[in-house]
Motif scaffolding. Structure first.
Motif, PDB file in Angstrom:
ATOM      1  N   LEU A 103       0.827  -1.219   0.000  1.00  0.00           N
ATOM      2  CA  LEU A 103       0.000   0.000   0.000  1.00  0.00           C
ATOM      3  C   LEU A 103       0.855   1.259   0.000  1.00  0.00           C
ATOM      4  CD1 LEU A 103      -2.966  -0.847   2.405  1.00  0.00           C
ATOM      5  CD2 LEU A 103      -2.872  -0.999  -0.092  1.00  0.00           C
ATOM      6  N   SER A 104       2.008   1.235   0.705  1.00  0.00           N
ATOM      7  CA  SER A 104       2.879   2.429   0.735  1.00  0.00           C
ATOM      8  C   SER A 104       3.370   2.734  -0.680  1.00  0.00           C
ATOM      9  CB  SER A 104       4.108   2.200   1.616  1.00  0.00           C
ATOM     10  OG  SER A 104       3.759   1.852   2.919  1.00  0.00           O
ATOM     11  N   GLU A 141       8.277  -4.950  -8.016  1.00  0.00           N
ATOM     12  CA  GLU A 141       7.685  -5.770  -6.950  1.00  0.00           C
ATOM     13  C   GLU A 141       8.212  -7.211  -7.056  1.00  0.00           C
ATOM     14  OE1 GLU A 141       5.683  -5.694  -4.145  1.00  0.00           O
ATOM     15  OE2 GLU A 141       6.012  -7.849  -4.239  1.00  0.00           O
ATOM     16  N   TYR A 160       1.213  -7.096   2.208  1.00  0.00           N
ATOM     17  CA  TYR A 160       0.337  -7.768   3.172  1.00  0.00           C
ATOM     18  C   TYR A 160      -1.123  -7.692   2.748  1.00  0.00           C
ATOM     19  CZ  TYR A 160       3.880  -8.964   6.523  1.00  0.00           C
ATOM     20  OH  TYR A 160       4.950  -9.565   7.126  1.00  0.00           O
ATOM     21  N   SER A 185      -4.966  -9.897   5.388  1.00  0.00           N
ATOM     22  CA  SER A 185      -4.757  -8.949   6.494  1.00  0.00           C
ATOM     23  C   SER A 185      -5.967  -8.113   6.888  1.00  0.00           C
ATOM     24  CB  SER A 185      -3.613  -7.991   6.156  1.00  0.00           C
ATOM     25  OG  SER A 185      -3.962  -7.143   5.092  1.00  0.00           O
ATOM     26  N   HIS A 224      -8.793  -6.369   8.459  1.00  0.00           N
ATOM     27  CA  HIS A 224      -9.788  -6.467   9.525  1.00  0.00           C
ATOM     28  C   HIS A 224     -10.558  -5.155   9.587  1.00  0.00           C
ATOM     29  CE1 HIS A 224      -6.889  -9.599  10.650  1.00  0.00           C
ATOM     30  NE2 HIS A 224      -7.922 -10.209  11.181  1.00  0.00           N
ATOM     31  N   LYS A 225      -9.809  -4.078   9.886  1.00  0.00           N
ATOM     32  CA  LYS A 225     -10.448  -2.765  10.005  1.00  0.00           C
ATOM     33  C   LYS A 225      -9.627  -1.747   9.223  1.00  0.00           C
ATOM     34  CE  LYS A 225     -13.391  -4.028  13.297  1.00  0.00           C
ATOM     35  NZ  LYS A 225     -12.978  -5.360  13.546  1.00  0.00           N
ATOM     36  N   VAL A 269      14.339  -6.319  -6.203  1.00  0.00           N
ATOM     37  CA  VAL A 269      15.490  -5.418  -6.336  1.00  0.00           C
ATOM     38  C   VAL A 269      16.628  -6.018  -5.523  1.00  0.00           C
ATOM     39  CG1 VAL A 269      16.350  -3.130  -5.700  1.00  0.00           C
ATOM     40  CG2 VAL A 269      14.051  -3.376  -6.690  1.00  0.00           C
ATOM     41  N   SER A 305       5.640   1.448   6.125  1.00  0.00           N
ATOM     42  CA  SER A 305       5.155   1.362   7.496  1.00  0.00           C
ATOM     43  C   SER A 305       6.314   1.214   8.486  1.00  0.00           C
ATOM     44  CB  SER A 305       4.162   0.215   7.633  1.00  0.00           C
ATOM     45  OG  SER A 305       4.624  -0.901   6.949  1.00  0.00           O
ATOM     46  N   GLY A 332      -0.336  -0.303   9.404  1.00  0.00           N
ATOM     47  CA  GLY A 332      -1.758  -0.052   9.191  1.00  0.00           C
ATOM     48  C   GLY A 332      -2.028   0.388   7.770  1.00  0.00           C
ATOM     49  N   TYR A 333      -3.232   0.055   7.284  1.00  0.00           N
ATOM     50  CA  TYR A 333      -3.616   0.472   5.931  1.00  0.00           C
ATOM     51  C   TYR A 333      -3.574   1.993   5.823  1.00  0.00           C
ATOM     52  CZ  TYR A 333      -5.673  -4.121   4.605  1.00  0.00           C
ATOM     53  OH  TYR A 333      -5.891  -5.433   4.275  1.00  0.00           O
TER      54      TYR A 333
HETATM   55  C1  LIG Z   1      -2.584 -10.495   9.774  1.00  0.00           C
HETATM   56  C2  LIG Z   1      -2.518  -9.018   9.555  1.00  0.00           C
HETATM   57  C3  LIG Z   1      -3.633  -8.263   9.779  1.00  0.00           C
HETATM   58  C4  LIG Z   1      -3.608  -6.892   9.595  1.00  0.00           C
HETATM   59  N1  LIG Z   1      -4.765  -6.209   9.767  1.00  0.00           N
HETATM   60  C5  LIG Z   1      -4.794  -4.894   9.545  1.00  0.00           C
HETATM   61  C6  LIG Z   1      -6.022  -4.191   9.647  1.00  0.00           C
HETATM   62  O1  LIG Z   1      -7.071  -4.759   9.902  1.00  0.00           O
HETATM   63  N2  LIG Z   1      -6.009  -2.854   9.457  1.00  0.00           N
HETATM   64  C7  LIG Z   1      -4.869  -2.185   9.171  1.00  0.00           C
HETATM   65  O2  LIG Z   1      -4.936  -0.970   9.011  1.00  0.00           O
HETATM   66  N3  LIG Z   1      -3.683  -2.827   9.033  1.00  0.00           N
HETATM   67  C8  LIG Z   1      -3.618  -4.158   9.206  1.00  0.00           C
HETATM   68  N4  LIG Z   1      -2.440  -4.840   9.054  1.00  0.00           N
HETATM   69  C9  LIG Z   1      -1.199  -4.087   8.762  1.00  0.00           C
HETATM   70  C10 LIG Z   1      -1.084  -3.677   7.296  1.00  0.00           C
HETATM   71  O3  LIG Z   1      -1.473  -4.757   6.476  1.00  0.00           O
HETATM   72  C11 LIG Z   1       0.360  -3.249   6.977  1.00  0.00           C
HETATM   73  O4  LIG Z   1       0.838  -2.354   7.959  1.00  0.00           O
HETATM   74  C12 LIG Z   1       0.484  -2.562   5.617  1.00  0.00           C
HETATM   75  O5  LIG Z   1      -0.199  -3.309   4.630  1.00  0.00           O
HETATM   76  C13 LIG Z   1       1.960  -2.380   5.263  1.00  0.00           C
HETATM   77  O6  LIG Z   1       2.074  -1.854   3.963  1.00  0.00           O
HETATM   78  P1  LIG Z   1       3.501  -1.549   3.303  1.00  0.00           P
HETATM   79  O7  LIG Z   1       3.269  -1.178   1.908  1.00  0.00           O
HETATM   80  O8  LIG Z   1       4.239  -0.541   4.132  1.00  0.00           O
HETATM   81  O9  LIG Z   1       4.343  -2.907   3.422  1.00  0.00           O
HETATM   82  P2  LIG Z   1       4.152  -4.341   2.744  1.00  0.00           P
HETATM   83  O10 LIG Z   1       2.738  -4.709   2.689  1.00  0.00           O
HETATM   84  O11 LIG Z   1       5.085  -5.246   3.475  1.00  0.00           O
HETATM   85  O12 LIG Z   1       4.662  -4.144   1.253  1.00  0.00           O
HETATM   86  C14 LIG Z   1       6.021  -4.175   0.912  1.00  0.00           C
HETATM   87  C15 LIG Z   1       6.137  -4.687  -0.515  1.00  0.00           C
HETATM   88  O13 LIG Z   1       7.496  -4.591  -0.917  1.00  0.00           O
HETATM   89  C16 LIG Z   1       7.863  -5.770  -1.634  1.00  0.00           C
HETATM   90  N5  LIG Z   1       9.315  -5.926  -1.506  1.00  0.00           N
HETATM   91  C17 LIG Z   1      10.043  -6.100  -0.366  1.00  0.00           C
HETATM   92  N6  LIG Z   1      11.352  -6.199  -0.679  1.00  0.00           N
HETATM   93  C18 LIG Z   1      11.445  -6.077  -2.023  1.00  0.00           C
HETATM   94  C19 LIG Z   1      12.531  -6.094  -2.934  1.00  0.00           C
HETATM   95  N7  LIG Z   1      13.786  -6.269  -2.534  1.00  0.00           N
HETATM   96  N8  LIG Z   1      12.272  -5.935  -4.242  1.00  0.00           N
HETATM   97  C20 LIG Z   1      10.999  -5.754  -4.698  1.00  0.00           C
HETATM   98  N9  LIG Z   1       9.928  -5.743  -3.872  1.00  0.00           N
HETATM   99  C21 LIG Z   1      10.162  -5.896  -2.555  1.00  0.00           C
HETATM  100  C22 LIG Z   1       7.078  -6.880  -0.941  1.00  0.00           C
HETATM  101  O14 LIG Z   1       6.941  -8.005  -1.774  1.00  0.00           O
HETATM  102  C23 LIG Z   1       5.754  -6.168  -0.655  1.00  0.00           C
HETATM  103  O15 LIG Z   1       4.856  -6.304  -1.725  1.00  0.00           O
HETATM  104  C24 LIG Z   1      -2.417  -6.240   9.190  1.00  0.00           C
HETATM  105  C25 LIG Z   1      -1.275  -7.003   8.941  1.00  0.00           C
HETATM  106  C26 LIG Z   1      -1.328  -8.380   9.104  1.00  0.00           C
HETATM  107  C27 LIG Z   1      -0.133  -9.197   8.785  1.00  0.00           C
END
Ligand SMILES: Cc1cc2nc3c(=O)[nH]c(=O)nc-3n(C[C@H](O)[C@H](O)[C@H](O)COP(=O)(O)OP(=O)(O)OC[C@H]3O[C@@H](n4cnc5c(N)ncnc54)[C@H](O)[C@@H]3O)c2cc1C
Length: 498
Positions: free
Chosen positions: A16-17, A36, A44, A60, A62-63, A252, A468, A474-475
């Motif tokens: 999502l980030s 990716e 997640y 992931s 929930h809310k 990467v 994150s 969090g979303y």
């Molecule tokens: C079980 C569970 C339940 C959750 N429930 C909730 C909820 O109800 N509400 C809420 O707000 N949040 C919830 N969260 C938290 C939320 O899902 C995460 O905080 C958020 O999705 C993180 O997003 P992100 O983009 O920062 O990281 P990530 O989702 O970790 O994305 C990082 C991306 O980078 C990619 N990547 C990593 N390294 C490399 C590389 N070297 N080269 C290329 N790609 C790479 C990965 O494949 C991934 O796609 C939950 C998490 C879990 C595990």
């Protein structure tokens, strides 16, 4: 020879980030490539199918907070990006959750005033503490929540709060609750909701936690049908429609500073970009650049953070609708009779699986099209899984799955004999699909005195950490941080997408 691509920005990761950053930056007119590692986007926020696509599991969601019209930061970000149709796809919950403690079912509604009423009804002797908690949520919690908007000059800091906020950031949430309340029962009940932040109350700092309570109580809790994957897919589609480029199955590996540009070695391409937006863990960015190329002071900062919790997830399908088996609400948080304050010893002996809050989610109630899906989640740590041999790993996974299912049966006995499909995930599974350090699902632990903001200044101007790991999990946090950085780094031109 490997093909070379050029772009203004290279985003590592399509969680999502990364998706929100990329979408904001292309809307600002930048050329953006997202690389990716996985074959699908979302990190997640993905899903998976079983049984010839009859069972659809959400990884992931929930809310989702922040979608209240006008006041929610996520609503604001999506609105400014012209994504009203996506906003309309979110449905609001009528209940926040039902907390089960010592045989009592405390159903917390979604409306903040009603949450307060429910707490006052169940804990009449704690009225003073409850009033103070809500005051703190609306002052310190709100101000922390608005930091993202402050960065855009859209919120004026209330300096009068800073001294007390600083004090709160030095306390754990449990210490803070113990100051507010006389009895232990309300402390245990309110500690349970920390699971949403991937935290436990005797670790997470109180100031940070109050911002989460603001988002959860006042920001509107919602969900999207079709699992979180649908949200990720819509963001990707918009990113592509606006001129972005995605490279999937393309991890990467290495980054090199070539002076005028950054050279990035990935599985399939060489990419030359003006700037790198890293949404993977900061530890991995250091590895990609080579430790010797990163200032010592920053290495020390990264080392000072503790890798946060991953989770153990049980994905199950029931023989009849879960509602018929007593799982009548969309979510229950099962609190152990002794609370969740575990010691190092409890962690070592695995007693923490019986002590930590265990969530039971009824996905069928949220979106019946996925099947009779329920899920059980408990926080778990990579340290317990990564050192194991394959055989030890399989044995431990079976044992923990059984322990968790038994715990759920104690509250919902009708489930016994009615689970027709079960599988589990561990922090190692998290790593496999997101490459997150130690399988952390919730980035770093935000302990007392932990300031994630120190990660904002990566010692190379052409690299920015946007994830994150910096914003907190969090979303809403991930999406709003991606959006805010997309505006800040690109001169804040998109205020409203035309
Ligand atoms: C079980 C569970 C339940 C959750 N429930 C909730 C909820 O109800 N509400 C809420 O707000 N949040 C919830 N969260 C938290 C939320 O899902 C995460 O905080 C958020 O999705 C993180 O997003 P992100 O983009 O920062 O990281 P990530 O989702 O970790 O994305 C990082 C991306 O980078 C990619 N990547 C990593 N390294 C490399 C590389 N070297 N080269 C290329 N790609 C790479 C990965 O494949 C991934 O796609 C939950 C998490 C879990 C595990």
């Amino acid at each position: 020879m490997i093909e070379t691509l050029h772009s203004d920005e290279l985003v590592i990761g399509a969680g999502l980030s990364g998706l929100m950053y990329g979408l904001t930056a292309v809307t600002e007119g930048r050329s953006v490539i997202i690389s990716e590692a996985h074959h699908k986007v979302g990190g997640y926020v993905t899903s998976f199918y079983r049984n010839k696509r009859k069972f659809h599991f959400d990884c992931s969601q929930h809310k989702v907070t922040g979608l209240n019209k006008d006041s929610g930061n996520l609503w604001n970000a999506l609105d400014r990006l012209g994504l009203q149709s996506l906003i309309d796809e979110f449905h609001f919950y009528e209940e926040l959750t039902t907390i089960v403690f010592r045989g009592k079912f405390i159903a917390l509604p979604s409306d903040p005033e009603k949450i307060k009423e429910t707490l006052l009804f169940n804990f009449p002797d704690e009225a003073q503490g409850i009033e103070k908690l809500f005051e703190d949520i609306l002052s310190h919690g709100y101000q922390h929540y608005m930091f993202a908007r402050m960065m855009l000059d859209e919120y004026k800091l209330n300096k009068d709060l800073l001294r007390e906020s600083r004090f709160l950031s030095k306390l754990t949430t449990r210490e803070y609750y113990n100051k507010l309340f006389k009895g232990e029962e309300i402390v245990e009940v309110l500690s349970a909701v920390a699971i949403y932040l991937g935290a436990v109350s005797h670790e997470v700092n109180a100031f940070y936690f109050l911002h989460f309570l603001y988002a959860a109580f006042y920001g509107g809790q919602s969900y999207i049908k079709g699992t979180g994957q649908h949200l990720s897919d819509v963001l990707l589609k918009e990113f592509l429609n606006r001129g972005g480029q995605i490279l999937k199955k393309n991890p990467v590996y290495e980054i090199e500073d070539e002076g005028d540009f950054m050279q990035v070695r990935t599985k399939k391409k060489l990419i030359k970009a003006q700037r790198i937006i890293a949404t993977c863990s900061p530890n991995d960015v250091v590895k990609m650049l080579g430790k010797e190329n990163v200032e010592d002071s920053f290495l020390k900062t990264v080392d000072s953070y503790k890798i946060g919790w991953g989770h153990f997830g049980v994905y199950a399908v029931t023989s009849v609708p879960p509602e018929e088996l007593g799982i009548t609400c969309s979510e229950f948080l099962l609190v152990s009779d002794t609370g969740d304050h575990f010691s190092e010893d409890d962690f070592f002996t695995d007693a923490y699986y019986d002590m930590l809050t265990l969530s039971v989610t009824n996905y069928h109630k949220i979106d019946a099209s996925g099947g009779y899906i329920i899920q059980f989640v408990v926080l778990d740590h990579g340290d317990k899984w990564f050192p194991l041999s394959e055989k030890e790993y399989i044995e431990r996974k079976e044992k923990v799955q059984e322990q968790i299912i038994k715990r759920v049966y104690q509250t919902f006995p009708k489930l016994e004999g009615n689970l027709i499909y079960v599988e589990s995930s561990t922090p190692k599974t998290n790593y496999k699909y997101t490459l997150s350090t130690q399988g952390s699902a919730f980035a770093y632990k935000v302990l007392p005195k932990t300031h994630l903001g120190l990660l904002n200044n990566f010692p190379n101007q052409k690299i920015k950490l946007v994830s994150s790991w910096v914003s907190g999990p969090g979303y809403e946090s991930a999406m709003c941080f991606g959006f805010t950085q997309g505006l800040l780094l690109n001169n804040k031109k998109v205020l409203v997408h035309g």
